[in-house]
Enzyme design. Structure first.
Site, PDB file in Angstrom:
ATOM      1  N   ASN A   9       1.012  -1.120  -0.126  1.00 32.69           N
ATOM      2  CA  ASN A   9       0.086   0.181   0.046  1.00 32.69           C
ATOM      3  C   ASN A   9       0.925   1.312   0.041  1.00 32.69           C
ATOM      4  O   ASN A   9       1.394   1.722   1.121  1.00 32.69           O
ATOM      5  CB  ASN A   9      -0.899  -0.035   1.071  1.00 32.69           C
ATOM      6  CG  ASN A   9      -1.725   1.250   1.265  1.00 32.69           C
ATOM      7  OD1 ASN A   9      -1.748   2.199   0.499  1.00 32.69           O
ATOM      8  ND2 ASN A   9      -2.202   1.468   2.393  1.00 32.69           N
ATOM      9  N   TRP A  10       1.228   1.923  -1.248  1.00 33.90           N
ATOM     10  CA  TRP A  10       2.048   3.028  -1.313  1.00 33.90           C
ATOM     11  C   TRP A  10       1.392   4.288  -0.736  1.00 33.90           C
ATOM     12  O   TRP A  10       2.320   5.237  -0.790  1.00 33.90           O
ATOM     13  CB  TRP A  10       2.256   3.064  -2.904  1.00 33.90           C
ATOM     14  CG  TRP A  10       3.125   2.236  -3.207  1.00 33.90           C
ATOM     15  CD1 TRP A  10       4.103   1.341  -2.628  1.00 33.90           C
ATOM     16  CD2 TRP A  10       3.400   1.902  -4.534  1.00 33.90           C
ATOM     17  NE1 TRP A  10       4.708   0.445  -3.445  1.00 33.90           N
ATOM     18  CE2 TRP A  10       4.491   1.155  -4.909  1.00 33.90           C
ATOM     19  CE3 TRP A  10       2.943   2.541  -5.893  1.00 33.90           C
ATOM     20  CZ2 TRP A  10       5.201   0.376  -6.071  1.00 33.90           C
ATOM     21  CZ3 TRP A  10       3.669   2.055  -7.108  1.00 33.90           C
ATOM     22  CH2 TRP A  10       4.448   0.890  -7.054  1.00 33.90           C
ATOM     23  N   LYS A  11       0.124   4.213  -0.512  1.00 35.16           N
ATOM     24  CA  LYS A  11      -0.420   5.479   0.257  1.00 35.16           C
ATOM     25  C   LYS A  11      -0.154   6.560  -0.805  1.00 35.16           C
ATOM     26  O   LYS A  11      -0.220   6.331  -2.115  1.00 35.16           O
ATOM     27  CB  LYS A  11      -0.112   5.775   1.542  1.00 35.16           C
ATOM     28  CG  LYS A  11      -0.152   4.700   2.373  1.00 35.16           C
ATOM     29  CD  LYS A  11       0.030   4.730   3.960  1.00 35.16           C
ATOM     30  CE  LYS A  11      -0.151   3.501   4.480  1.00 35.16           C
ATOM     31  NZ  LYS A  11      -0.221   3.588   5.786  1.00 35.16           N
ATOM     32  N   HIS A  95      -9.591   1.125   4.335  1.00 30.12           N
ATOM     33  CA  HIS A  95      -8.283   1.360   4.911  1.00 30.12           C
ATOM     34  C   HIS A  95      -8.601   2.298   6.113  1.00 30.12           C
ATOM     35  O   HIS A  95      -9.607   3.226   6.050  1.00 30.12           O
ATOM     36  CB  HIS A  95      -7.263   2.020   3.941  1.00 30.12           C
ATOM     37  CG  HIS A  95      -6.120   2.097   4.615  1.00 30.12           C
ATOM     38  ND1 HIS A  95      -5.566   2.934   5.390  1.00 30.12           N
ATOM     39  CD2 HIS A  95      -4.974   1.049   4.601  1.00 30.12           C
ATOM     40  CE1 HIS A  95      -4.315   2.608   5.959  1.00 30.12           C
ATOM     41  NE2 HIS A  95      -3.975   1.770   5.460  1.00 30.12           N
ATOM     42  N   GLU A  97      -7.234   4.716   7.341  1.00 28.69           N
ATOM     43  CA  GLU A  97      -7.032   6.299   7.000  1.00 28.69           C
ATOM     44  C   GLU A  97      -8.082   6.708   6.397  1.00 28.69           C
ATOM     45  O   GLU A  97      -8.521   7.760   6.443  1.00 28.69           O
ATOM     46  CB  GLU A  97      -5.740   6.375   6.160  1.00 28.69           C
ATOM     47  CG  GLU A  97      -4.527   6.194   7.149  1.00 28.69           C
ATOM     48  CD  GLU A  97      -3.177   5.799   6.456  1.00 28.69           C
ATOM     49  OE1 GLU A  97      -2.967   5.951   5.159  1.00 28.69           O
ATOM     50  OE2 GLU A  97      -2.319   5.395   7.241  1.00 28.69           O
ATOM     51  N   GLU A 167      -5.968  -4.969  10.459  1.00 30.84           N
ATOM     52  CA  GLU A 167      -5.060  -3.777  10.462  1.00 30.84           C
ATOM     53  C   GLU A 167      -5.327  -3.517  11.751  1.00 30.84           C
ATOM     54  O   GLU A 167      -6.145  -2.255  11.583  1.00 30.84           O
ATOM     55  CB  GLU A 167      -4.850  -3.013   9.260  1.00 30.84           C
ATOM     56  CG  GLU A 167      -4.325  -3.448   7.982  1.00 30.84           C
ATOM     57  CD  GLU A 167      -3.884  -2.682   7.121  1.00 30.84           C
ATOM     58  OE1 GLU A 167      -2.823  -2.749   6.570  1.00 30.84           O
ATOM     59  OE2 GLU A 167      -4.496  -1.530   7.057  1.00 30.84           O
ATOM     60  N   GLY A 173       1.727   2.359  10.529  1.00 29.06           N
ATOM     61  CA  GLY A 173       2.784   3.529  10.805  1.00 29.06           C
ATOM     62  C   GLY A 173       3.394   4.011  11.882  1.00 29.06           C
ATOM     63  O   GLY A 173       3.791   5.007  11.909  1.00 29.06           O
ATOM     64  N   SER A 212       2.962  -2.040  10.672  1.00 27.45           N
ATOM     65  CA  SER A 212       4.380  -1.866  10.676  1.00 27.45           C
ATOM     66  C   SER A 212       5.254  -3.127  10.436  1.00 27.45           C
ATOM     67  O   SER A 212       5.862  -3.515  11.186  1.00 27.45           O
ATOM     68  CB  SER A 212       4.713  -1.547  12.207  1.00 27.45           C
ATOM     69  OG  SER A 212       3.981  -0.298  12.485  1.00 27.45           O
TER      70      SER A 212
HETATM   71  P1  PGA Z   1       2.420   0.494   7.775  1.00 32.09           P
HETATM   72  O1  PGA Z   1       1.019   0.601   6.927  1.00 32.09           O
HETATM   73  O2  PGA Z   1       2.791  -0.871   7.295  1.00 32.09           O
HETATM   74  O3  PGA Z   1       3.426   1.660   7.232  1.00 32.09           O
HETATM   75  O4  PGA Z   1       1.969   0.318   9.276  1.00 32.09           O
HETATM   76  C1  PGA Z   1       0.113  -0.386   6.699  1.00 32.09           C
HETATM   77  C2  PGA Z   1      -0.878   0.277   6.101  1.00 32.09           C
HETATM   78  O5  PGA Z   1      -1.503   1.149   6.190  1.00 32.09           O
HETATM   79  O6  PGA Z   1      -1.709  -0.817   5.178  1.00 32.09           O
END
Ligand code: PGA
Length: 256
Positions: A9-11, A95, A97, A167, A173, A212
Site C-alpha cells: 500500500n503505497w498510500k 483502509h 486512514e 490492520e 505507521g 508496521s
Molecule cells: P504500515 O502501513 O506498514 O506503514 O504500518 C500499513 C497500511 O497502512 O496498510
C-alpha cells in the site's frame, strides 16, 4: 492451500516515473511464477502507467479506494470501472486512514466493496480496531461489526474474490506491531465469523496482517497461525525491503 499474498500500500507516495521504476526493478527480481500473489496498490494517477504495461501475472495492481457508483456527479472520485480501465485487478476498501481521516462509515465501505465486486474488481477489505477500542475490550465487537456491515450488503459469494486485511489502527505507521497472540486471536475471530456464514469460504479466504510489517519482523509474523500474508505500507516503498518481506513469505511456505 491458500496462496499467500504480499500486498503493497503505497498510500500517497510515488509519481508515475517513480512507480514505473519500482515496477521495472521488481519485475527484474521476481520469478515468472512467484509462489506469492504480489499486489501493488498505487494512487489512481499512477495506476494507468503501471497497470497497462506488459501482460503478466507475476505482478498485480490495485487502487487504494473507489467510489460506489460507476459514474456521475461525484467530483474528485474514481469509480471501480475507471480503476479496471487502468489495468488494475484489485482495490483496497475500508483502509483505516479512509475511515478515520476521511470519515468513511461501515456502510460506505460496504457499498464500495459491493460496487467493486460488481464491476469485476477484487477487494482488499481492511478492518481493525483503534487503541481505545482495544483498551476498552471491544476489539472482537468492532471486527464483527465491520465484517457484518459488508456481509449484510453483499452476497457471500462476493467474498470469493476478496482478501481481508486485519490492520489494528494503532499499529499502522507507528512502528508498533501487534503481538503474536493479538494477531492470532483477531484472525481467528475473523475466520470464525465467516465460518458461521460459510464454512468453505472460511477455509479458503486469505486474511492478511498489516501494521508496521518490516523485513526484520516479516519472518516471525508470517509464522503466526492464520496469517496468509501482509498488507505493507511504509516498508513497501523501497523495492529491496518489499522484496525481502515477499521473500520471507515465500521461504516460510517453501518450508511447509
Ligand atoms: P504500515 O502501513 O506498514 O506503514 O504500518 C500499513 C497500511 O497502512 O496498510
Amino acid at each position: 492451500m491458500r496462496k499467500p499474498v504480499s500486498a503493497a500500500n503505497w498510500k500517497m507516495h510515488k509519481t508515475s516515473g517513480e512507480a514505473s521504476a519500482f515496477v521495472e526493478e521488481l519485475r527484474s527480481k521476481i520469478l515468472d511464477e512467484p509462489q506469492v500473489d504480489i499486489i501493488l496498490c498505487a494512487s489512481s494517477t499512477v495506476l494507468f502507467h503501471i497497470g497497462t504495461g506488459p501482460n503478466e501475472s507475476a505482478i498485480q495492481f490495485g487502487a487504494q479506494n473507489c467510489h460506489w457508483e460507476n459514474e456521475g456527479a461525484f467530483t474528485g472520485e474514481v469509480s471501480p470501472e475507471m480503476i479496471l480501465d487502468c489495468g488494475a485487478q484489485w482495490v483496497i476498501v475500508g483502509h483505516s486512514e479512509r475511515r478515520h481521516l476521511f470519515g468513511e462509515t461501515d456502510e460506505d465501505v460496504a457499498r464500495k466493496f459491493s460496487a467493486a465486486v460488481s464491476a469485476g474488481l477484487r477487494p482488499i477489505l481492511c478492518i481493525g480496531e483503534t487503541l481505545d477500542e482495544r483498551q476498552s475490550g471491544s476489539t472482537s465487537e468492532v471486527i464483527k461489526r465491520q465484517l457484518s456491515a459488508v456481509i449484510s450488503q453483499t452476497e457471500e459469494e462476493a467474498f470469493d474474490q476478496a482478501v481481508i486485511a486485519y490492520e489494528p489502527v494503532w499499529a499502522i505507521g507507528t512502528g508498533i506491531t501487534a503481538d503474536t497472540s493479538q494477531i492470532e486471536e483477531a484472525h481467528q475471530i475473523i475466520r470464525d465469523f465467516i465460518m458461521n456464514k460459510d464454512e468453505k469460504l472460511a477455509t479458503e479466504i486469505r486474511i492478511l496482517y498489516g501494521g508496521s510489517v518490516k523485513p526484520g519482523n516479516a519472518a516471525e509474523l508470517i509464522g503466526i497461525e492464520g496469517v496468509d500474508g501482509f498488507l505493507v505500507g511504509g516498508a513497501s516503498l523501497s523495492v529491496d525491503s518489499f522484496m525481502e518481506i515477499t521473500q520471507g513469505i515465500s521461504d516460510h511456505y517453501d518450508k511447509g
